[in-house]
Design an enzyme around this catalytic site. Structure first.
Site, short mmCIF file in Angstrom:
data_model
loop_
_atom_site.label_atom_id
_atom_site.label_comp_id
_atom_site.label_asym_id
_atom_site.label_seq_id
_atom_site.Cartn_x
_atom_site.Cartn_y
_atom_site.Cartn_z
N HIS A 124 43.87 18.79 10.35
CA HIS A 124 42.91 20.71 10.35
C HIS A 124 43.68 21.39 9.52
O HIS A 124 43.01 21.72 9.18
CB HIS A 124 42.76 21.06 11.75
CG HIS A 124 44.23 21.60 12.25
ND1 HIS A 124 45.51 21.41 12.53
CD2 HIS A 124 44.09 23.27 11.63
CE1 HIS A 124 46.10 22.24 12.31
NE2 HIS A 124 45.54 22.86 12.59
N HIS A 161 42.69 25.42 5.75
CA HIS A 161 42.41 25.14 6.83
C HIS A 161 41.45 25.41 7.55
O HIS A 161 39.83 26.40 7.35
CB HIS A 161 43.31 26.34 7.89
CG HIS A 161 43.58 26.49 9.22
ND1 HIS A 161 42.67 26.44 10.81
CD2 HIS A 161 44.70 26.35 10.15
CE1 HIS A 161 43.35 26.16 11.50
NE2 HIS A 161 44.42 26.40 11.34
#
Length: 155
Positions: A65, A80
């Protein structure tokens, strides 16, 4: 005679298609309060994240992620993907690069199953943060995806 000091600049482009959101409006105080650095956020319209600069992949979280890219000038950018998506432990994510890979601006670096992840209740807002802000003397942000999103001047 006075000499002008050369100003170093880096242009950072989009990491995803979608609507731009001011970092201050991200519903997570770590990002909104710029604890990791300043940048922008994008509500991605599809499941592809691309490199915003030419550089090198320096970090990939095991959960896929979050990816760190260092520009050729040494400026570090954290991408992110989503809020709390670390909880998925990589489910729904596919990496397209490895640590130490050289990447070009616009090159896919990670893909994700946007629908599946959103169905599980996760917000897919994606933050693009300049993390080594001690080198940054000026950071300007744009708001159009087809143009430059962040310009930094650095030491």
């Amino acid at each position: 005679m006075f000499f002008r000091k050369k100003v170093n600049e880096l242009e950072i482009f989009k990491c995803a298609q979608g609507d731009i959101v001011p970092i201050e409006n991200v519903p997570d105080s770590v990002f909104a309060d710029k604890l990791l650095g300043d940048g922008i956020a994008i509500n991605p319209s599809n499941g592809e994240i691309i490199s915003p600069v030419d550089g090198q992949v320096v970090m990939i979280q095991d959960s896929l992620h979050a990816i760190g890219i260092q520009s050729e000038d040494g400026i570090e950018i954290l991408i992110h993907v989503g809020l709390d998506t670390v909880e998925l432990k990589g489910e729904g994510f596919v990496k397209k690069v490895n640590i130490n890979d050289r990447v070009n601006k616009g090159q896919p670096i990670v893909c994700f199953d946007k629908e599946m992840i959103e169905e599980k209740g996760y917000n897919m807002i994606t933050m693009m943060i300049v993390v080594n802000d001690e080198r940054i003397s000026k950071l300007e942000k744009g708001d159009q995806l087809d143009k430059l999103l962040i310009k930094v001047q650095y030491k």
